[in-house]
Design an enzyme around this catalytic site. Structure first.
Site, PDB file in Angstrom:
ATOM      1  N   SER A 309       0.800  -1.146   0.142  1.00 37.03           N
ATOM      2  CA  SER A 309       0.157   0.116  -0.112  1.00 37.03           C
ATOM      3  C   SER A 309       0.751   1.300   0.178  1.00 37.03           C
ATOM      4  O   SER A 309       2.074   1.236   0.375  1.00 37.03           O
ATOM      5  CB  SER A 309      -1.045   0.001   1.303  1.00 37.03           C
ATOM      6  OG  SER A 309      -0.285   0.535   2.479  1.00 37.03           O
ATOM      7  N   ASP A 310       0.397   2.344  -0.382  1.00 34.39           N
ATOM      8  CA  ASP A 310       1.116   3.718  -0.319  1.00 34.39           C
ATOM      9  C   ASP A 310       0.782   4.043   1.226  1.00 34.39           C
ATOM     10  O   ASP A 310       0.110   3.536   2.025  1.00 34.39           O
ATOM     11  CB  ASP A 310       0.373   4.641  -1.022  1.00 34.39           C
ATOM     12  CG  ASP A 310       1.444   5.686  -1.288  1.00 34.39           C
ATOM     13  OD1 ASP A 310       2.349   5.949  -0.521  1.00 34.39           O
ATOM     14  OD2 ASP A 310       1.595   6.510  -2.351  1.00 34.39           O
TER      15      ASP A 310
END
Length: 768
Positions: A309-310
């Site tokens: 994920s960011d």
């Protein structure tokens, strides 16, 4: 019409030179190799057995569900802190419990070893941690920003950055970089344009593949290599209004023809990880989008690496409005295809409950953990979890600085040069350097490690100019600040220019005005910098403007009055030296623009690869596509760039003027050849560019698409015949079919070859 199911992307096409940084590259380029287990159609291909599968299965069998979920967790560290420092207790505790897979923002051999020792020697299973860091365009040795590197039109520029960065980072305990960014964008207001390679998918794909290979090398466990991360998946560069994190609404055809090609090139190059993007696509946030993360990336392309994920991206599914709480956010992200959660903790917090309730299968958890463990084995972390503290690189080496200097000069673009104002001779007499960036170290650009910026600032232009003319008179006056309206210093700058034989006006953007969360609604020069240029112009004395910036700027207000303009971008640690190399002719500029420069913000989006309309621009017809108050087209087009010499590119010639669709399906190609000649007095580089246009297609096509480029070095009077090969990948396009239908049609293809996207040399190929 005939359909062709897409099989692969030729990222470097018959185009991108891959020889040494100062070389010209081979005349005939090679196709990118396919990765093992790649899909051959729209559905998933069976994953080929890997070298670590048995070890991964054995370790999985010993892990509790809590320990498996722990592998999915990445937590942040704080710069310049060691064990026991601020914000580290939570990380250490999770590592000790075996409930942590990765840590980001940590580096330094001693620091990483201390934390790794906790995970390896104190947790039940001793699974090593994976250390990640944003090594975007340098670790200690800051190279030019990625947008500048793309201006080199030579993927070896990006590769050299990655090689130096990987060596420095790995010696400091870093295993994984969150780079390269390969978000194609038509939006110069977006600050993160600085971190990518501009507006073209073909150019971006070539640079993405080169940088992935250079970061990772042939052996990820090597002491000078790190895992790469293709980000941000996908269409982040289409953010509405150029505002970071904003919505994207994109058709299937545009998604596949514009935004996806660089990511496919990275997967084909063997990229180890992929990062999900912050934006929505058609109302679905990327972190909750199984269509992109699983259907396309993991199944259609058979990507068997890890998706991260960011920062806080899973938790942000709640404000996006698609998740009610953390548990639902974790479920959506895991089911979509996210394997590791950065910063937020929804998966480790709610994962056990979600499995117990049947909302997430343990098989999906095992798949995510397996992807993470395979990467750790490939990096050699189980065999060698610690870094050799005696071999830690703590500063840029002379060789690294030389590479950064060469890359910066190779990336600069000469936008304008009337009457040969540049280069400046050593006997010019007194020189004035004016402008807020003339004596500034703020030339490193966005995404630089804070310790690197503090310890290794950029060489200033003033220092480099003084070194270039030893014994000469060099006077500096700032004139105006980088931001603000104070013009009280302009008279002193004007006086310096009046007394000089040449003035360098160094203006631009502070690094903080580009990069993440740095969108601008006005992309002109900030503050009173334009007034400084105008005042210097009124002296009537020779001068050149040097732009240092992280995005295209609107330059129309003062451009006509400036005899010479050099686009230097944010050039990195050797900024001043590289700029002086070009200004004094030690290096003949050969860079080209990887992005169009608009005349005014109101034109945006403006890009060379736009689709035509039913009423294309006609200056004599009111009812055509145009603005009433602006000339047609950008200020400077994609691919534009001048030299201190001149070049002539002859008309393109085809090896055959027609080719059947069936032949293209079977791998047939057409060769396009053009001869480029240096018609001027100096050695120099020219970038020969090839564009195609399908005159009539099932979908309206871009007026031009880049499908080949070659940077060549020629002596005065020298010539070279540059050859490109065009195949199915270059002559077809994706339709709106959600399964990735790639279409080849009979018809006429116009092929343009020249020195920019406005190239006039043309021939026509008939596809039958």
């Amino acid at each position: 019409m005939s359909g062709l199911r897409r099989r692969s992307l030729l990222a470097a096409g018959g185009t991108a030179a891959t020889a040494g940084l100062l070389g010209t590259g081979p005349v005939q380029a090679q196709a990118l190799p396919r990765t093992a287990g790649a899909a051959t159609g729209a559905g998933a291909a069976a994953r080929r057995p890997g070298p670590y599968d048995d070890k991964v299965r054995a370790l999985l069998a010993r892990m509790t569900l809590e320990e498996k979920l722990g592998q999915l967790q990445q937590l942040p560290w704080t710069y310049n802190t060691g064990p026991g420092g601020p914000g580290t207790k939570e990380v250490e505790q999770a590592a000790r419990q075996g409930r942590l897979g990765s840590v980001l923002n940590i580096f330094g051999a001693r620091t990483t070893n201390a934390l790794q020792k906790i995970a390896v020697e104190e947790s039940r299973l001793g699974v090593p941690l994976l250390f990640g860091l944003d090594v975007i365009h340098g670790f200690w040795t800051t190279f030019p920003i990625p947008l500048a590197q793309a201006a080199g039109f030579d993927p070896r520029v990006a590769a050299r950055d990655a090689e130096v960065s990987a060596k420095e980072a790995r010696s400091n305990g870093v295993h994984w970089t969150f780079a390269p960014m390969m978000d194609v964008t038509h939006e110069p207001r977006w600050g993160r344009i600085a971190e990518g390679n501009g507006e073209d998918p073909y150019l971006t794909a070539a640079f993405a593949a080169a940088k992935v290979r250079a970061y990772q090398g042939a052996d990820l466990s090597a002491a000078d290599r790190i895992a790469a991360c293709a980000k941000h998946f996908v269409a982040y560069g289409g953010a509405e209004g150029g505002r970071d994190y904003n919505t994207v609404d994109v058709s299937e055809a545009r998604l596949r023809n514009l935004y996806l090609p660089p990511f496919r090139a990275a997967v084909d190059a063997g990229v180890a990880t992929v990062m999900a993007s912050f934006n929505t696509i058609g109302g679905v946030p990327a972190h909750a989008n199984p269509r992109t993360l699983t259907d396309i990336l993991k199944q259609e392309w058979s990507f068997d690496g890890m998706v991260v994920s960011d920062w806080n991206g899973v938790q942000e599914l709640i404000p996006h409005g698609v998740a009610q709480d953390g548990a639902q956010a974790a479920r959506l992200a895991l089911r979509a295809g996210v394997d590791m959660e950065m910063t937020s903790t929804t998966m480790v917090t709610y994962g056990k409950r979600l499995v117990r309730e049947g909302k997430i299968s343990e098989q999906r958890v095992d798949d995510a953990v397996s992807r993470i463990l395979r990467l750790k084995f490939a990096l050699g972390l189980f065999a060698r979890p610690y870094v050799d503290e005696g071999r830690e690189i703590g500063a840029p080496t002379p060789e690294a600085r030389a590479a950064a200097r060469s890359a910066a000069a190779r990336s600069m673009v000469l936008l304008k040069n009337e009457k040969g104002v540049l280069p400046v001779g050593r006997s010019v007499g007194a020189i004035a350097v004016v402008g807020p960036f003339g004596d500034s170290g703020d030339l490193l650009g966005t995404w630089v490690l804070p310790p690197a910026a503090q310890r290794f600032p950029a060489v200033t232009v003033l220092d480099a100019v003084r070194k270039a003319v030893p014994g000469g008179t060099v006077r500096y006056e700032r004139g105006v600040a980088a931001e603000g309206d104070d013009i009280s210093g302009i008279p002193a700058a004007v006086a310096a220019a009046r007394s000089a034989g040449m003035t360098f006006v160094v203006v631009g953007e502070p690094a903080a005005l580009s990069g993440e969360a740095a969108a601008r609604s006005d992309i002109g020069l900030p503050g009173a910098q334009e007034k400084l240029i105008e005042a210097i112009a009124r002296t009537g004395r020779p001068f050149a403007v040097v732009l240092v910036n992280g995005r295209p700027l609107t330059v129309g207000g003062w451009l006509d009055r400036a005899p010479a303009v050099l686009e230097a971008w944010h050039p990195g640690i050797e900024a001043g030296n590289a700029i002086a190399d070009v200004l004094f002719g030690r290096v003949n500029p050969g860079g080209k623009l990887p992005v169009s420069f608009p005349r005014a913000v109101g034109q945006i989006p403006i890009h060379y690869n736009h689709e035509n309309t039913g009423r294309p621009y006609d200056p004599d017809d009111k009812f055509t596509s145009k603005y009433l108050d602006l000339p047609d087209g950008p200020q400077f087009p994609f691919g534009h760039g001048l030299s201190y010499t001149t070049f002539r590119t002859g008309p393109p010639a085809l090896s055959r003027d027609r080719i059947p669709v069936d032949a293209l399906r079977r791998g047939g190609t057409v060769e396009v050849a053009a001869t480029v000649t240096n018609t001027g007095p100096r050695p120099g580089d020219e970038v020969v560019q090839l564009y195609v246009h399908d005159r009539a297609a099932a979908l309206a096509q871009p007026v031009r698409r880049l499908r080949g480029f070659r940077r060549v070095t020629l002596a005065p009077g020298g010539s070279r015949t540059v050859r490109f090969r065009l195949g199915a990948e270059d002559l077809g396009f994706f339709t709106h079919d959600p399964h990735g239908e790639f279409l080849l049609e009979p018809g006429a293809i116009d092929i343009y070859v020249g020195d920019s996207s406005a190239a006039e040399g043309r021939c026509t190929l008939s596809v039958t």
